[in-house]
Design a protein around this motif. Structure first.
Motif, PDB file in Angstrom:
ATOM      1  N   UNK A  13      28.925  -6.706  28.700  1.00 54.49           N
ATOM      2  CA  UNK A  13      29.043  -6.334  27.284  1.00 54.49           C
ATOM      3  C   UNK A  13      27.816  -5.550  26.838  1.00 54.49           C
ATOM      4  N   UNK A  14      26.635  -6.014  27.253  1.00 56.10           N
ATOM      5  CA  UNK A  14      25.402  -5.338  26.840  1.00 56.10           C
ATOM      6  C   UNK A  14      25.347  -3.935  27.426  1.00 56.10           C
ATOM      7  N   UNK A  17      27.808  -1.763  25.552  1.00 57.87           N
ATOM      8  CA  UNK A  17      27.294  -1.417  24.223  1.00 57.87           C
ATOM      9  C   UNK A  17      26.174  -0.392  24.341  1.00 57.87           C
ATOM     10  N   UNK A  20      27.701   2.980  25.035  1.00 52.53           N
ATOM     11  CA  UNK A  20      28.268   3.536  23.801  1.00 52.53           C
ATOM     12  C   UNK A  20      27.165   4.107  22.915  1.00 52.53           C
ATOM     13  N   UNK A  21      26.059   3.342  22.829  1.00 55.87           N
ATOM     14  CA  UNK A  21      24.957   3.787  21.972  1.00 55.87           C
ATOM     15  C   UNK A  21      24.389   5.116  22.474  1.00 55.87           C
ATOM     16  N   UNK A  24      26.799   7.973  21.736  1.00 56.92           N
ATOM     17  CA  UNK A  24      26.799   8.354  20.319  1.00 56.92           C
ATOM     18  C   UNK A  24      25.544   9.143  19.974  1.00 56.92           C
ATOM     19  N   UNK A  25      24.398   8.663  20.464  1.00 56.65           N
ATOM     20  CA  UNK A  25      23.139   9.325  20.105  1.00 56.65           C
ATOM     21  C   UNK A  25      23.081  10.728  20.708  1.00 56.65           C
ATOM     22  N   UNK A  27      25.650  12.569  21.509  1.00 58.86           N
ATOM     23  CA  UNK A  27      26.656  13.364  20.793  1.00 58.86           C
ATOM     24  C   UNK A  27      26.095  13.860  19.461  1.00 58.86           C
ATOM     25  N   UNK A  28      25.432  12.931  18.750  1.00 61.46           N
ATOM     26  CA  UNK A  28      24.890  13.303  17.439  1.00 61.46           C
ATOM     27  C   UNK A  28      23.695  14.233  17.584  1.00 61.46           C
ATOM     28  N   UNK A  29      22.920  14.051  18.635  1.00 54.75           N
ATOM     29  CA  UNK A  29      21.746  14.905  18.825  1.00 54.75           C
ATOM     30  C   UNK A  29      22.154  16.334  19.118  1.00 54.75           C
ATOM     31  N   UNK A  30      23.244  16.520  19.883  1.00 56.45           N
ATOM     32  CA  UNK A  30      23.698  17.870  20.209  1.00 56.45           C
ATOM     33  C   UNK A  30      24.116  18.640  18.973  1.00 56.45           C
ATOM     34  N   UNK A  31      24.496  17.921  17.946  1.00 54.25           N
ATOM     35  CA  UNK A  31      24.911  18.590  16.719  1.00 54.25           C
ATOM     36  C   UNK A  31      23.760  19.287  16.037  1.00 54.25           C
ATOM     37  N   UNK A  53      21.244  19.236   3.936  1.00 57.91           N
ATOM     38  CA  UNK A  53      20.584  19.215   5.236  1.00 57.91           C
ATOM     39  C   UNK A  53      21.666  19.136   6.308  1.00 57.91           C
ATOM     40  N   UNK A  54      21.502  19.926   7.354  1.00 61.00           N
ATOM     41  CA  UNK A  54      22.453  20.084   8.451  1.00 61.00           C
ATOM     42  C   UNK A  54      23.631  20.968   8.066  1.00 61.00           C
ATOM     43  N   UNK A  55      23.558  21.604   6.901  1.00 55.88           N
ATOM     44  CA  UNK A  55      24.582  22.579   6.547  1.00 55.88           C
ATOM     45  C   UNK A  55      24.504  23.776   7.485  1.00 55.88           C
TER      46      UNK A  55
ATOM     47  N   UNK B 171      25.719  -5.311  19.437  1.00 60.49           N
ATOM     48  CA  UNK B 171      26.534  -4.840  20.564  1.00 60.49           C
ATOM     49  C   UNK B 171      27.993  -4.678  20.137  1.00 60.49           C
ATOM     50  N   UNK B 174      28.525  -1.516  18.143  1.00 64.43           N
ATOM     51  CA  UNK B 174      28.744  -0.308  18.947  1.00 64.43           C
ATOM     52  C   UNK B 174      30.169  -0.257  19.479  1.00 64.43           C
ATOM     53  N   UNK B 178      32.958   2.679  18.733  1.00 65.62           N
ATOM     54  CA  UNK B 178      33.686   3.418  19.768  1.00 65.62           C
ATOM     55  C   UNK B 178      35.196   3.309  19.578  1.00 65.62           C
ATOM     56  N   UNK B 204      30.164  16.221  15.131  1.00 67.08           N
ATOM     57  CA  UNK B 204      28.851  16.425  15.744  1.00 67.08           C
ATOM     58  C   UNK B 204      27.881  17.074  14.764  1.00 67.08           C
ATOM     59  N   UNK B 205      28.429  17.967  13.934  1.00 69.02           N
ATOM     60  CA  UNK B 205      27.565  18.672  12.985  1.00 69.02           C
ATOM     61  C   UNK B 205      26.951  17.721  11.967  1.00 69.02           C
ATOM     62  N   UNK B 206      27.759  16.787  11.479  1.00 69.64           N
ATOM     63  CA  UNK B 206      27.305  15.970  10.366  1.00 69.64           C
ATOM     64  C   UNK B 206      26.698  14.638  10.773  1.00 69.64           C
ATOM     65  N   UNK B 207      26.972  14.157  12.004  1.00 69.42           N
ATOM     66  CA  UNK B 207      26.467  12.846  12.391  1.00 69.42           C
ATOM     67  C   UNK B 207      25.100  13.000  13.055  1.00 69.42           C
ATOM     68  N   UNK B 208      24.180  12.123  12.669  1.00 73.43           N
ATOM     69  CA  UNK B 208      22.833  12.156  13.235  1.00 73.43           C
ATOM     70  C   UNK B 208      22.563  10.833  13.946  1.00 73.43           C
ATOM     71  N   UNK B 209      21.631  10.821  14.910  1.00 70.25           N
ATOM     72  CA  UNK B 209      21.321   9.558  15.608  1.00 70.25           C
ATOM     73  C   UNK B 209      20.932   8.444  14.644  1.00 70.25           C
ATOM     74  N   UNK B 212      23.645   6.079  13.573  1.00 70.59           N
ATOM     75  CA  UNK B 212      23.993   5.018  14.525  1.00 70.59           C
ATOM     76  C   UNK B 212      22.940   3.910  14.481  1.00 70.59           C
TER      77      UNK B 212
END
Lengths: 509, 271
Positions: A13-14, A17, A20-21, A24-25, A27-31, A53-55, B171, B174, B178, B204-209, B212
């Motif tokens: 589970x850990x 998780x 997933x973390x 997500x991070x 994915x969001x960083x690439x934006x 911001x991020x517009x 956990x 997360x 997902x 992707x454009x609007x979500x930031x680390x 999360x």
């Protein structure tokens, strides 16, 4: 082994998780754009509402960066942009705030600048900022149109307001009521007459059909009788000739022959008597026409109604014209096509399509920021576009004055014409374009028109009388202000057109 | 000699007095519970760093709280994402802005909903069990027996449960993120016809680390609070089976309320 089951499950589970973390991070960083992959530039905005911001920052619709920070500096918003490395931004770059949707989201359109300008350094400032685009511009345009309409209605109120104006309006309304009643009555009367005409035509055609169907035998007999008569007459003439031209011995035979001829002539006369009797009795088509008064009257009415109807159709006059004017200060010519519909001598509708070298002018606000701290310079840019202009006016004549109202060169306006010397000379005054930004005062135009020949006229006058001249900085084109002009034109009425069409024929397609 | 007869309060006055007394008693109970939970939290922290470390107990609770909640949390997350995508697309379609469905669902789930729903699921499934178990041990004097055997009941019973809540709710958050985004993607792309590229690129454009991270921090806080409240109520239960039931009910209500109140406070502090 059993002891390891629980930690294993917890570990799975850990790990899941954690995966997933990380996903997500990443994915969001690439934006976003990292500092390493981007160049930072900034610009001042008078109004940063809708920006976030991020517009998105884009060139030609392709994202090339994002807004990284928005701060307040004095009375201005300082907006930092991260531009992807590899995008060639120059120091004369411009950024435009544009609405993305009706929700109020805005993005920035980046014009990277020209190759002649030096490259933009990291942390540099974009000095050319254009805002008030998109939905706001549409609303502003609508606001200007509304203001235009208000000006026109205000002018009408001044003309028609007060006791005198109210009296004029009352008379106009009364005239319109009488006119509408007259039109209504005319239409009703013509409708009845048309019905009558159609009924008469139907009756006539029915009679003709009846004649050709039921009296066909009589007609055939009449024709036969006439043929017999001519044959007999020819024989008589031959006999007389023989008498005159032959000897005495043959006289008896000639007399005998004459007797026979007379006998035949009796038969012919009997036939003629029979025909005249039938005509007198009203038998057959000819008899019916000569003896039936009702049928004759219906035929007369039909002919009269057709004549009236044709006369009314020919009262609507049409006038098609072309004109060209040379604008002295502009150094170019203004051309147009006009169509005048004249239902009555004292009123007409005028439609014109005009190619004006002044074009149409729209306004953009451009903010240019100084290199050092200080207030930005707000510039107003006037963009001139080539486009046809349309005039659509209703005109009404009172004695020697004609008043016009409607669209003049695609803006609301009013006009007045003074006619002299049996309309050979006309002084025209137009007032329009009441709310254009480039004009301080409404556009006034005075035109003197002289009728040179039947279909030819010359004009001269002054346009935009009370405004100072303004020229487009790029093209040196005159976009506003006083200008003299002169020109000429010709026009054709529908009679002329009929003559032309009769002479040349209508081209077949 | 004259005697004064005390005036008898009428029925309305008596009801008012009783209401005020009830309100005051409830307020005192709430404040006492908050104080008790905070004190218990400090006690748990103190005992959690002391030897002996009972890892088996800890893993048992991690398994019970975390692994045991995977199914319910995953199911709740997927349906929450699907419903949210469906409803937001209906609203955004009015403005021709369906491309914002992805970012809206993503930001809502990562910042708020995942942590809140995961904590609520853990409260219902594991928190109630914790409270009942501890309450039963308390009323059947098993806790006293531990003390008699020189085993600290806080270290033995409470520390593993509180740590399990602290670590497992993030956990599960997360996991909720997902499954929620997967459900939203399925509904938006396959159900509503939104372009997959548009959905992913705008998200992707609007979500930031940090979005999360914010959800994870909230999950940890909610997990800690839920575990402490449930342990506190169960550990202090009294009055036999009825008392255990009442303690469990109170633990559920207090946990749910604390999740929403803490969500507001933490969210306000972060923004």
């Amino acid at each position: 082994m059993k002891k390891l089951v629980t930690p294993f499950r917890v570990g799975l589970l850990v790990i899941a998780a954690g995966a997933f973390l990380i996903t997500f991070v990443l994915f969001a960083t690439k934006g976003g754009l990292s500092d390493r992959d981007s160049t930072q530039v900034w610009a001042y905005f008078r109004d940063a509402s809708g920006l976030a911001v991020r517009g998105r920052v884009q060139i030609a619709g392709i994202p090339v960066g994002e807004i990284s920070e928005i701060t307040l500096e004095g009375t201005r918003a300082k907006v930092w942009l991260k531009i992807r490395k590899g995008v060639d931004v120059r120091q004369d770059a411009a950024v435009t705030k544009r609405s993305e949707s009706l929700l109020g989201d805005y993005l920035l359109d980046l014009n990277p600048g020209t190759e002649q300008a030096p490259a933009m350094e990291n942390g540099g400032q974009i000095r050319r900022v254009i805002d008030t685009q998109g939905v706001e511009a549409v609303f502003e345009s609508l606001s200007q149109i509304t203001s235009d309409i208000q000006q026109v209605t205000g002018a009408l109120r001044e003309v028609l307001g007060g006791e005198k104006g109210a009296g004029s309006l009352e008379r106009i309304v009364e005239n319109m009521v009488r006119l509408s009643d007259s039109v209504d009555a005319t239409v009703r009367r013509n409708t009845d007459r048309l019905d009558t005409i159609m009924a008469n035509v139907e009756g006539v055609s029915s009679d003709v059909r009846a004649i050709t169907q039921s009296n066909g035998a009589d007609v055939g007999r009449i024709v036969n009788n006439v043929e017999m008569i001519t044959k007999d007459v020819r024989e008589v003439l031959g006999t007389v000739k023989n008498i005159v031209g032959s000897g005495e011995g043959e006289f008896k035979e000639s007399v005998s022959s004459l007797k026979q001829t007379l006998g035949r002539l009796d038969n012919t006369l009997a036939n003629l008597e029979d025909i005249t009797r039938k005509v007198k009795d009203g038998e057959g088509a000819a008899g019916a026409l000569l003896t039936d008064e009702q049928l004759g009257q219906r035929v007369t009415e039909a002919v009269t109604d057709i004549s009236d109807f044709a006369t009314r159709l020919t009262t609507l006059q049409t006038e098609v014209g072309l004109f060209s004017q040379y604008l002295v200060s502009q150094g170019a010519s203004k051309n147009g096509l006009s169509l005048r519909l004249i239902p009555k001598p004292d009123k007409y509708y005028l439609l014109e399509i005009i190619d004006d070298p002044r074009g149409s002018v729209s306004t953009q606000v451009v903010q240019t920021n100084p290199p050092s701290d200080g207030d930005p310079v707000i510039q107003t840019q006037k963009v001139t576009k080539e486009s046809f202009k349309v005039s659509l006016q209703f005109a009404k004549r009172y004695y020697f004055t004609t008043l016009r109202v409607g669209l003049i060169e695609s803006t609301g306006g009013v006009g007045a014409d003074l006619h002299f010397f049996d309309d050979a000379l006309t002084l025209k005054m137009d007032a329009f374009n009441f709310t254009a930004d480039e004009l301080r005062y409404p556009r006034l135009r005075a035109t003197l028109r002289a009728q040179a020949f039947d279909h030819l006229f010359v004009v001269a006058g002054m346009d935009d009388i009370i405004n100072a001249q303004q020229r487009d900085t790029a093209t040196k084109r005159l976009i506003a202000g006083r200008d003299f002009f002169f020109g000429a034109g010709f026009f054709f009425t529908d009679d002329d057109l009929k003559s032309l069409i009769t002479a040349t024929g209508i081209p077949a397609f | 000699m004259t005697t004064e007869t005390p005036s008898k309060p009428n029925r309305l006055t008596g009801a008012f007095v009783q209401s005020v007394e009830g309100f005051g008693r409830g307020l005192i109970d709430v404040i006492a519970t908050i104080g008790g939970v905070v004190a218990l939290g400090l006690d748990v922290f103190r005992w959690s760093v002391r030897r002996p470390y009972r890892l088996h107990n800890l893993f048992t609770q991690l398994d019970f709280v975390g692994v045991g909640s995977i199914f319910i949390v995953g199911l709740t997350g997927s349906f929450t994402g699907m419903v949210f995508a469906l409803q937001t697309s209906t609203a955004f379609a009015l403005f021709d802005a369906e491309s914002l469905v992805g970012p809206t669902v993503a930001l809502t789930l990562t910042r708020e909903l995942s942590a809140v729903f995961a904590a609520l699921m853990v409260t219902m499934r594991a928190g109630s069990a914790m409270c009942t178990e501890l309450g039963t041990m308390r009323v059947s004097e098993q806790v006293d027996a531990l003390e008699t055997m020189a085993v600290n009941p806080v270290q033995y019973l409470l520390v593993p449960r509180v740590l399990a809540g602290l670590f497992m709710v993030p956990a599960l958050t997360m996991l909720f993120n997902t499954t929620g985004m997967t459900g939203a993607y399925i509904v938006a792309v396959f159900g509503l016809g939104i372009s997959p590229g548009t959905f992913l690129s705008r998200t992707q454009q609007w979500m930031a680390p940090w979005d999360v991270y914010e959800g994870l921090i909230k999950g940890a806080i909610f997990g800690l609070a839920v575990a402490l409240i449930c342990c506190f109520k169960g550990y202090n239960a009294s009055g036999g089976a009825k008392g255990v039931g009442q303690a469990t009910t109170e633990a559920m209500v207090a946990s749910a309320l604390s999740i929403f109140i803490l969500d507001f406070i933490v969210g306000m502090m972060m923004h």
